[in-house]
Scaffold this active site. Structure first.
Site, PDB file in Angstrom:
ATOM      1  NE  ARG A   9      46.560  33.940  55.181  1.00 17.08           N
ATOM      2  CZ  ARG A   9      46.378  35.040  54.478  1.00 17.08           C
ATOM      3  NH1 ARG A   9      45.195  35.285  53.972  1.00 17.08           N
ATOM      4  NH2 ARG A   9      47.370  35.894  54.289  1.00 17.08           N
TER       5      ARG A   9
ATOM      6  CG  ASP B 185      50.619  38.221  51.848  1.00 19.86           C
ATOM      7  OD1 ASP B 185      49.676  37.536  52.284  1.00 19.86           O
ATOM      8  OD2 ASP B 185      50.503  39.397  51.483  1.00 19.86           O
TER       9      ASP B 185
ATOM     10  N   PRO C  50      50.349  31.411  64.992  1.00 19.94           N
ATOM     11  CG  PRO C  50      49.679  33.129  66.433  1.00 19.94           C
ATOM     12  CD  PRO C  50      50.750  32.752  65.459  1.00 19.94           C
ATOM     13  CG  MET C  51      46.764  30.086  61.598  1.00 20.86           C
ATOM     14  SD  MET C  51      46.927  29.245  60.007  1.00 20.86           S
ATOM     15  CE  MET C  51      48.313  28.167  60.309  1.00 20.86           C
TER      16      MET C  51
ATOM     17  CB  CYS D 248      42.097  38.296  67.460  1.00 19.16           C
ATOM     18  SG  CYS D 248      40.586  37.437  66.979  1.00 19.16           S
TER      19      CYS D 248
HETATM   20  C1  LIG Z   1      42.295  30.419  60.482  1.00 19.26           C
HETATM   21  C2  LIG Z   1      43.200  31.444  61.097  1.00 19.26           C
HETATM   22  C3  LIG Z   1      43.279  31.537  62.472  1.00 19.26           C
HETATM   23  C4  LIG Z   1      44.126  32.481  63.070  1.00 19.26           C
HETATM   24  N1  LIG Z   1      44.220  32.520  64.426  1.00 19.26           N
HETATM   25  C5  LIG Z   1      45.119  33.370  65.011  1.00 19.26           C
HETATM   26  C6  LIG Z   1      45.333  33.351  66.421  1.00 19.26           C
HETATM   27  O1  LIG Z   1      44.747  32.556  67.177  1.00 19.26           O
HETATM   28  N2  LIG Z   1      46.215  34.244  66.943  1.00 19.26           N
HETATM   29  C7  LIG Z   1      46.909  35.148  66.154  1.00 19.26           C
HETATM   30  O2  LIG Z   1      47.692  35.932  66.668  1.00 19.26           O
HETATM   31  N3  LIG Z   1      46.731  35.164  64.812  1.00 19.26           N
HETATM   32  C8  LIG Z   1      45.880  34.295  64.237  1.00 19.26           C
HETATM   33  N4  LIG Z   1      45.754  34.280  62.862  1.00 19.26           N
HETATM   34  C9  LIG Z   1      46.604  35.176  62.049  1.00 19.26           C
HETATM   35  C10 LIG Z   1      47.889  34.468  61.562  1.00 19.26           C
HETATM   36  O3  LIG Z   1      48.713  34.070  62.643  1.00 19.26           O
HETATM   37  C11 LIG Z   1      48.695  35.391  60.631  1.00 19.26           C
HETATM   38  O4  LIG Z   1      49.006  36.561  61.336  1.00 19.26           O
HETATM   39  C12 LIG Z   1      47.942  35.771  59.351  1.00 19.26           C
HETATM   40  O5  LIG Z   1      47.265  34.651  58.803  1.00 19.26           O
HETATM   41  C13 LIG Z   1      48.892  36.358  58.295  1.00 19.26           C
HETATM   42  O6  LIG Z   1      49.930  35.443  57.979  1.00 19.26           O
HETATM   43  P1  LIG Z   1      49.888  34.528  56.627  1.00 19.26           P
HETATM   44  O7  LIG Z   1      49.813  35.474  55.465  1.00 19.26           O
HETATM   45  O8  LIG Z   1      51.196  33.758  56.690  1.00 19.26           O
HETATM   46  O9  LIG Z   1      48.700  33.669  56.731  1.00 19.26           O
HETATM   47  C14 LIG Z   1      44.905  33.350  62.262  1.00 19.26           C
HETATM   48  C15 LIG Z   1      44.801  33.263  60.864  1.00 19.26           C
HETATM   49  C16 LIG Z   1      43.968  32.326  60.285  1.00 19.26           C
HETATM   50  C17 LIG Z   1      43.905  32.239  58.783  1.00 19.26           C
END
Ligand SMILES: Cc1cc2nc3c(=O)[nH]c(=O)nc-3n(C[C@H](O)[C@H](O)[C@H](O)COP(=O)(O)O)c2cc1C
Length: 330
Positions: free
Chosen positions: A231, A208, A22-23, A106
């Site tokens: 990301r 990551d 989720p983002m 969050c």
């Molecule tokens: C722009 C952005 C928005 C995010 N929004 C949420 C969200 O709404 N809910 C959530 O549980 N995590 C949210 N995250 C966290 C990501 O789901 C994830 O846990 C975190 O980016 C680490 O994973 P990655 O290294 O693959 O990016 C968000 C991250 C980013 C960068």
């Protein structure tokens, strides 16, 4: 031995266990549709405030829209009051989501100061209460997404995951960073392994993962049942096809052609306009286009042009120039 494959979350079967995380501001309906098409096993919606749902907030309605082509899809609520969260679930029961997730990660001050998001990790008892309250009213599996802990001094992902499990959670996703870290530093995969060793429900490892190799390492180092990519999917829905082919064919299918990237951006923009209208849709596309073009020759010069785009024509012109080196094809 855990690894790539199907994943059962309660009553929901994922065809594969590579998941779009989720983002907020990114994993909206158009982007999720693209990631589903590329073969993400599950796509996660942007977090939605339970309170805002109960207030019938209009902007929130848009966040709750689901496309028939994006199943299975997980809807994520944030909140801290079990009764309000239950009320929100009652109000969205006609929405077509497949899994109900609770945000416990969050880091944003506005959310944390309300006791929501990662602040829930300070109170594992409340985690159990929220999950069991939602399990009572939800006809779909309830999952949680946690972090390593609130701070380095209070690492308690295992305790929180156990609390969620005893509340009846069907799976837990673990982002290996503390709230204090936000998104900086390397994610700690060791904590994901510790959670996996402690609970019986599926554990989804997050933090990551950027390609097939790192997804494989995540499976091997943590024993997790699924991998969540956030990301690295920005401007790159193709990552799901690449990770799948890495596991299914033993080698990644390689990067998309410039033509495919261009066509994907145009479809992405078409869907944004359909769902959000031109004014908001094009403005939303600005960040996506800059992600799609990261690393392309001339993309830095092109940033300015992206930030001036106001309609579909200017978007097509700018994208065709940087991606195809020509005027937009007819
Ligand atoms: C722009 C952005 C928005 C995010 N929004 C949420 C969200 O709404 N809910 C959530 O549980 N995590 C949210 N995250 C966290 C990501 O789901 C994830 O846990 C975190 O980016 C680490 O994973 P990655 O290294 O693959 O990016 C968000 C991250 C980013 C960068």
């Amino acid at each position: 031995m855990a690894g790539y494959g199907k994943l059962q979350i309660g009553s929901v079967t994922l065809e594969n266990n590579i998941i779009l995380g989720p983002m907020a501001g990114v994993s909206d309906l158009p982007f999720r549709v693209l990631c589903s098409e590329m073969g993400a096993g599950l796509v996660c919606m942007e977090m939605v405030s339970a309170k805002a749902i109960t207030y019938r907030n209009r902007n929130t309605n848009m966040l709750l829209e689901i496309h028939e082509k994006e199943h299975p899809v997980s809807l994520q609520l944030f909140g801290s009051e079990p009764e309000i969260m239950q009320e929100a679930v009652e109000m969205i029961k006609d929405r077509a989501y497949d899994i109900l997730d609770v945000n416990m990660g969050c880091p944003v001050p506005k959310v944390v100061s309300n006791g929501e998001g990662s602040a829930l990790m300070k109170n594992p008892e409340l985690i159990e209460k929220i999950v069991s309250a939602l399990v009572r009213v939800s006809d779909r599996p309830v999952t949680v997404k946690i972090r390593k802990g609130f701070s380095e001094a209070s690492v308690n992902a295992v305790e929180c995951a156990l609390a969620a499990e005893s509340g009846g959670a069907a799976a837990v996703a673990v982002h290996g960073r503390t709230r204090e870290q936000y998104y900086s530093g390397r994610a700690d995969w060791d904590i994901i392994r510790k959670v996996k060793e402690a609970v019986r429900i599926p554990v989804i490892g997050n933090g990551d993962v950027v390609d097939g190799e790192s997804a494989k390492s995540m499976f091997e180092e943590t024993g997790c049942d699924g991998v969540m990519v956030a990301r690295a999917a920005q401007g790159n829905p193709f990552i799901f096809r690449e990770i799948r082919s890495f596991f299914e064919e033993g080698t990644s299918c390689g990067r998309p052609s410039a033509k495919e990237i261009y066509e994907t951006v145009i479809r992405h923009a078409d869907m944004q306009l359909e769902y959000k209208g031109e004014y908001i849709g094009i403005r939303e596309m600005r960040k996506h286009v800059s992600w799609y073009t990261t690393g392309m020759p001339g993309s830095a010069r092109f940033r300015n042009e992206i930030n001036q785009m106001t309609d579909m024509e200017s978007l097509k012109r700018a994208c065709a120039r940087v991606m195809l080196g020509q005027d937009p094809p007819e």
